[in-house]
Design an enzyme around this catalytic site. Structure first.
Site, mmCIF file in Angstrom:
data_model
loop_
_atom_site.group_PDB
_atom_site.id
_atom_site.type_symbol
_atom_site.label_atom_id
_atom_site.label_comp_id
_atom_site.label_asym_id
_atom_site.label_seq_id
_atom_site.Cartn_x
_atom_site.Cartn_y
_atom_site.Cartn_z
ATOM 1 N N LYS A 289 48.577 -10.027 3.835
ATOM 2 C CA LYS A 289 47.791 -8.791 3.821
ATOM 3 C C LYS A 289 47.866 -8.154 5.195
ATOM 4 O O LYS A 289 47.506 -8.767 6.190
ATOM 5 C CB LYS A 289 46.334 -9.093 3.454
ATOM 6 C CG LYS A 289 45.368 -7.910 3.635
ATOM 7 C CD LYS A 289 43.942 -8.261 3.186
ATOM 8 C CE LYS A 289 42.966 -7.113 3.487
ATOM 9 N NZ LYS A 289 41.571 -7.439 3.076
ATOM 10 N N ASP A 294 40.468 -1.589 8.063
ATOM 11 C CA ASP A 294 39.794 -1.511 6.775
ATOM 12 C C ASP A 294 38.430 -0.845 6.934
ATOM 13 O O ASP A 294 37.462 -1.478 7.339
ATOM 14 C CB ASP A 294 39.634 -2.924 6.191
ATOM 15 C CG ASP A 294 38.973 -2.913 4.816
ATOM 16 O OD1 ASP A 294 38.833 -1.815 4.234
ATOM 17 O OD2 ASP A 294 38.618 -4.008 4.329
ATOM 18 N N LYS A 301 32.437 1.010 4.419
ATOM 19 C CA LYS A 301 31.665 -0.092 4.992
ATOM 20 C C LYS A 301 30.571 0.453 5.916
ATOM 21 O O LYS A 301 30.713 1.536 6.486
ATOM 22 C CB LYS A 301 32.599 -0.991 5.833
ATOM 23 C CG LYS A 301 33.546 -1.864 5.030
ATOM 24 C CD LYS A 301 34.418 -2.699 5.965
ATOM 25 C CE LYS A 301 35.417 -3.547 5.184
ATOM 26 N NZ LYS A 301 34.771 -4.593 4.357
ATOM 27 N N ASP A 371 36.901 -0.910 -1.448
ATOM 28 C CA ASP A 371 36.893 -1.867 -0.345
ATOM 29 C C ASP A 371 37.545 -3.197 -0.746
ATOM 30 O O ASP A 371 37.811 -4.045 0.097
ATOM 31 C CB ASP A 371 35.454 -2.098 0.142
ATOM 32 C CG ASP A 371 35.392 -2.722 1.523
ATOM 33 O OD1 ASP A 371 36.455 -2.813 2.178
ATOM 34 O OD2 ASP A 371 34.287 -3.112 1.942
ATOM 35 N N ARG A 375 43.489 -7.268 -2.255
ATOM 36 C CA ARG A 375 44.079 -7.805 -3.488
ATOM 37 C C ARG A 375 45.020 -6.792 -4.134
ATOM 38 O O ARG A 375 45.938 -7.162 -4.854
ATOM 39 C CB ARG A 375 42.959 -8.252 -4.430
ATOM 40 C CG ARG A 375 42.083 -7.156 -4.935
ATOM 41 C CD ARG A 375 40.740 -7.662 -5.482
ATOM 42 N NE ARG A 375 39.819 -8.071 -4.422
ATOM 43 C CZ ARG A 375 38.592 -8.558 -4.638
ATOM 44 N NH1 ARG A 375 38.156 -8.735 -5.870
ATOM 45 N NH2 ARG A 375 37.814 -8.888 -3.628
HETATM 46 N N1 BES Z 1 38.708 -7.225 4.663
HETATM 47 C C1 BES Z 1 37.603 -7.405 3.799
HETATM 48 C C2 BES Z 1 37.113 -8.853 3.803
HETATM 49 C C3 BES Z 1 36.034 -9.150 4.807
HETATM 50 C C4 BES Z 1 34.770 -8.634 4.629
HETATM 51 C C5 BES Z 1 36.279 -9.987 5.857
HETATM 52 C C6 BES Z 1 33.769 -8.933 5.532
HETATM 53 C C7 BES Z 1 35.284 -10.296 6.757
HETATM 54 C C8 BES Z 1 34.035 -9.776 6.593
HETATM 55 C C9 BES Z 1 37.987 -7.037 2.371
HETATM 56 O O1 BES Z 1 38.922 -6.033 2.250
HETATM 57 C C10 BES Z 1 36.754 -6.576 1.712
HETATM 58 O O2 BES Z 1 36.234 -5.576 2.098
HETATM 59 N N2 BES Z 1 36.300 -7.318 0.705
HETATM 60 C C11 BES Z 1 35.091 -6.980 0.023
HETATM 61 C C12 BES Z 1 35.332 -7.199 -1.438
HETATM 62 C C13 BES Z 1 34.210 -6.686 -2.314
HETATM 63 C C14 BES Z 1 34.184 -5.178 -2.276
HETATM 64 C C15 BES Z 1 34.437 -7.177 -3.707
HETATM 65 C C16 BES Z 1 33.994 -7.908 0.528
HETATM 66 O O3 BES Z 1 34.238 -9.098 0.709
HETATM 67 O O4 BES Z 1 32.890 -7.413 0.756
HETATM 68 ZN ZN ZN Z 2 40.177 -5.757 3.798
HETATM 69 MN MN MN Z 3 38.038 -4.106 2.258
#
Ligand code: BES
Ligand code: ZN
Ligand code: MN
Length: 522
Positions: A289, A294, A301, A371, A375
Site C-alpha cells: 500500500k 491519507d 479524517k 477512508d 484495500r
Molecule cells: N491508513 C488508515 C489506517 C489507519 C488508521 C492507521 C488510523 C493508523 C491509524 C486507513 O486507510 C483507514 O483510514 N482505515 C479506516 C478504515 C475504516 C474507514 C473502515 C480506519 O481504520 O479507521
Molecule cells: Zn490509509
Molecule cells: Mn484511510
C-alpha cells in the site's frame, strides 16, 4: 557506516569503545550479572564493576568506564541483556542497537561489539524450526549485531537546521576462538544489506506528503533499482511505472477510484527481480500500500493526528526495501514487487460514499467509506500481481486503525489463507526477529462486507475491523497462497526507545527477505 569483523583477542583490540552484553543469570530478584564473553582479560577488567552491584544485567542498562585495566580499548561499555534464559538473537539485536544509540550522541564514532561466545540462542523460539536451526550459531549472532547497529544509526530529524547527523563510522564485531571466517563474513554482509535496506524504507516513510508524492516515490524506486542493478551479476532487475492513464486502461477501477480525487498523479510501481538459476516453482509477489497521504477523502479524517498519515505508504516502502535487499543478497527466487501509490484526497473529482466501482477482477464494490482506501488500491494490485505471474502473494499495508486497537505497537497483524504459507512466514519472523500475531479469516466474517447493491462493500461495520479489511483483500487473491500484513500499529515507533529512534520503524523488511529466502531451491 561500515561493518567489519575482528578475530583478534578481544583484550588486544584498539577501539574507541568495546561493548559487551551482560546478562542476569539469577532466577530470583538478586541479580547475578555475567559478561557474555569468555575472555579472561575482559572479565578481569570488569570484575570490580560487577562486584560493586552497579551492574545488574537489566535489559538496556548501560555502564561505561574509561581506560579499562589490561585492555587496549579506550572505553568499556557494558550493556544489559536481561535474563539469560530469555536472551536470544531478538534481544542481542536490540542490545547492539542500544549500545550504538548510547554512543552516537557522545561523538564516539567507532564501536566494537563482542559477539557472545558459544552462541546457541537456546531461549529463542526459532530453535524449534529446522530450517532456521541450520543457520543458528555465530553467524546468526553476527548478523543480528550488525542489523541492530544499522537500525540504531538512523535518526529522523532530516529537516532540522541543527541536525547533528551524527553517525557511527564503523561497527566491528569481535569474534573469539577459531570460527568459520567465511560464514561470518557472509553473515556480516547480510546484516549490512538488510540493515541498510530497512533504513532505506525508513527514509521513504519519514518524508512528509509534500516531499513524497506518488511521482517522487516512483523516482526513488527507480534510483534504487538503477543503483542496485549495476552491482548484480547475471540477474535481471528492472522497473516499470504505470501512470493514471495506464491504470484506467487496465480497468483498475478500485485503484483509480482513490487516485481520481487527487491532483497528484498516481503511480503503479512494478519491479521485477529475475535471478539466474531461480527455482521455477515460485514467483513471489510483494504488493504494498503506497498511499503517500491519507486525508480520508470525502469521509475526511479529524485534524487531530492527521499529520501521521504521511506514513500510509509504509507497506509499499517495505516492499521496496525488501526487494532491494533480496536483489543485493542475490537470492535465487523470482520476485515481483508492486507498489500502489496514490494520495487519498477530497475534491470535486473525488469518489463519494455510495459510489460503485468495478475492480480489475470484475468484482463490483460499493464504497461505504472513502477512508477505507488501502484495500481498494491493493485489490487491483493483488489481482495484477497474479496476472503478471506471481504464484505466491504477500501484501503489507498500514491498513486499519482496528489493528492498532487489537495489537498496539508490539505485534503486526498477520493473516494467511494457506497453512504452509503461514508456517513459512512464521519461520521467517523468528529468524528476522520481528513480532507479528496471526489473526483469523473465517468465512463467517464475509457477511459483514456483503453489499445490498454490489458484490462487496469496502467496510465491515463495527466489529473486527482488521479482519473484515483482510476479508476484503482475500476476494482479490484468487486461489493463490497469500499472506497479509497489517502494519498500521508497528510501522511507526511512537516514542524513542533504547535501540531505535521515534519515527518510521521499517517493519516487515527483514521478515520479507527471510520469507523469500525460504523459497530458494524449492
Ligand atoms: N491508513 C488508515 C489506517 C489507519 C488508521 C492507521 C488510523 C493508523 C491509524 C486507513 O486507510 C483507514 O483510514 N482505515 C479506516 C478504515 C475504516 C474507514 C473502515 C480506519 O481504520 O479507521
Ligand atoms: Zn490509509
Ligand atoms: Mn484511510
Amino acid at each position: 557506516m561500515n561493518a567489519n569483523l575482528s578475530f583478534d583477542p578481544i583484550s588486544q583490540i584498539e577501539t574507541e569503545c568495546l561493548a559487551i552484553a551482560v546478562v542476569d543469570e539469577s532466577s530470583g530478584s538478586d541479580p547475578k550479572p555475567r559478561l557474555l564473553t569468555a575472555d579472561t582479560a575482559v572479565q578481569q577488567a570488569a570484575a570490580e564493576l560487577l562486584a560493586s552491584g552497579e551492574v545488574t544485567g537489566r535489559l538496556f542498562e548501560t555502564v561505561m568506564v574509561h581506560r579499562p585495566n589490561g585492555l587496549k580499548a579506550r572505553r568499556l561499555l557494558l550493556v544489559g541483556g536481561g535474563k539469560h534464559r530469555n536472551f536470544s538473537a531478538y534481544e542481542l539485536r536490540k542490545v547492539a542497537g542500544a549500545a550504538a544509540r548510547f554512543l552516537k550522541p557522545k561523538s564516539i564514532r567507532r564501536m566494537t561489539f563482542a559477539a557472545p561466545d558459544a552462541w546457541d540462542g537456546t531461549a529463542d523460539q526459532a530453535a524449534q524450526s529446522t530450517t532456521v536451526a541450520e543457520r543458528r550459531g555465530l553467524p546468526e549472532a553476527v548478523k543480528a549485531i550488525v542489523e541492530g547497529a544499522y537500525v540504531a544509526d538512523f535518526d529522523p530529524d532530516f529537516y532540522r537546521s541543527d541536525r547533528k547527523d551524527q553517525h557511527l563510522d564503523e561497527v566491528t564485531v569481535a569474534v573469539a576462538g577459531n570460527p568459520d571466517r567465511a560464514a561470518l563474513e557472509r553473515a556480516l554482509d547480510e546484516g549490512r544489506i538488510i540493515g541498510e535496506s530497512q533504513n532505506f524504507t525508513r527514509e521513504l516513510v519519514n518524508e512528509p506528503g509534500n516531499r513524497m508524492t506518488p511521482t517522487i516515490l516512483a523516482r526513488r524506486a527507480g534510483e534504487m533499482v538503477q543503483e542496485t542493478a549495476g552491482r548484480l551479476n547475471g540477474a535481471r532487475f528492472g522497473i516499470e511505472v504505470l501512470g493514471g492513464e495506464k491504470i484506467r486502461e487496465l480497468k483498475m477501477g478500485a485503484f483509480w477510484s482513490v487516485a481520481q480525487g487527487s491532483d497528484e498523479p498516481p503511480a503503479l510501481i512494478v519491479i521485477r527481480y529475475e535471478p539466474e538459476g531461480a527455482s521455477p516453482a515460485a514467483t513471489v509477489g510483494l504488493v504494498g500500500k503506497g498511499i503517500t497521504f491519507d486525508t480520508g477523502g470525502i469521509s475526511i479524517k479529524p485534524a487531530d493526528g492527521m499529520e501521521k498519515m504521511k506514513y500510509d505508504m509504509a507497506g509499499g516502502a517495505a516492499m521496496l526495501g525488501a526487494v532491494r535487499a533480496i536483489a543485493q543478497l542475490g537470492l535465487k527466487v523470482r520476485v515481483i514487487a508492486l507498489v500502489c501509490a496514490s494520495e487519498n484526497m477530497p475534491s470535486g473529482k473525488a469518489q463519494k460514499p455510495g459510489d460503485v466501482q468495478i475492480a480489475m477482477s470484475g468484482k463490483s464494490i460499493e464504497i461505504i467509506n472513502t477512508d477505507a482506501e488501502g484495500r481498494l488500491v491493493l485489490a487491483d494490485g493483488l489481482h495484477y500481481a497474479r496476472q503478471l505471474g506471481a504464484t505466491h502473494l504477500v501484501d503489507a499495508a498500514t491498513l486499519t486503525g482496528a489493528c492498532v486497537v487489537a495489537l498496539g505497537g508490539v505485534n503486526a497483524g498477520v493473516f494467511a489463507n494457506n497453512e504452509e504459507m503461514f508456517q513459512r512466514f512464521a519461520a521467517a519472523l523468528a529468524f528476522a526477529g520481528e513480532k507479528m500475531w496471526r489473526m483469523p479469516l473465517d468465512e463467517e466474517y464475509k457477511e459483514q462486507i456483503r453489499s445490498g447493491i454490489a458484490d462487496i462493500q469496502n467496510t465491515g461495520g463495527r466489529g473486527a475491523g482488521a479482519v473484515t479489511a483482510a476479508m476484503f483483500l482475500k476476494e482479490f487473491v484468487d486461489d493463490a497462497p497469500w499472506i497479509h500484513l497489517d502494519i498500521a500499529g508497528t510501522a511507526w515507533v511512537d516514542d524513542n526507545k533504547a535501540w531505535i529512534a521515534k519515527g518510521p520503524s521499517g517493519v516487515a523488511v527483514r521478515s520479507l527477505v527471510e520469507f523469500v529466502r525460504g523459497f530458494e531451491g524449492s
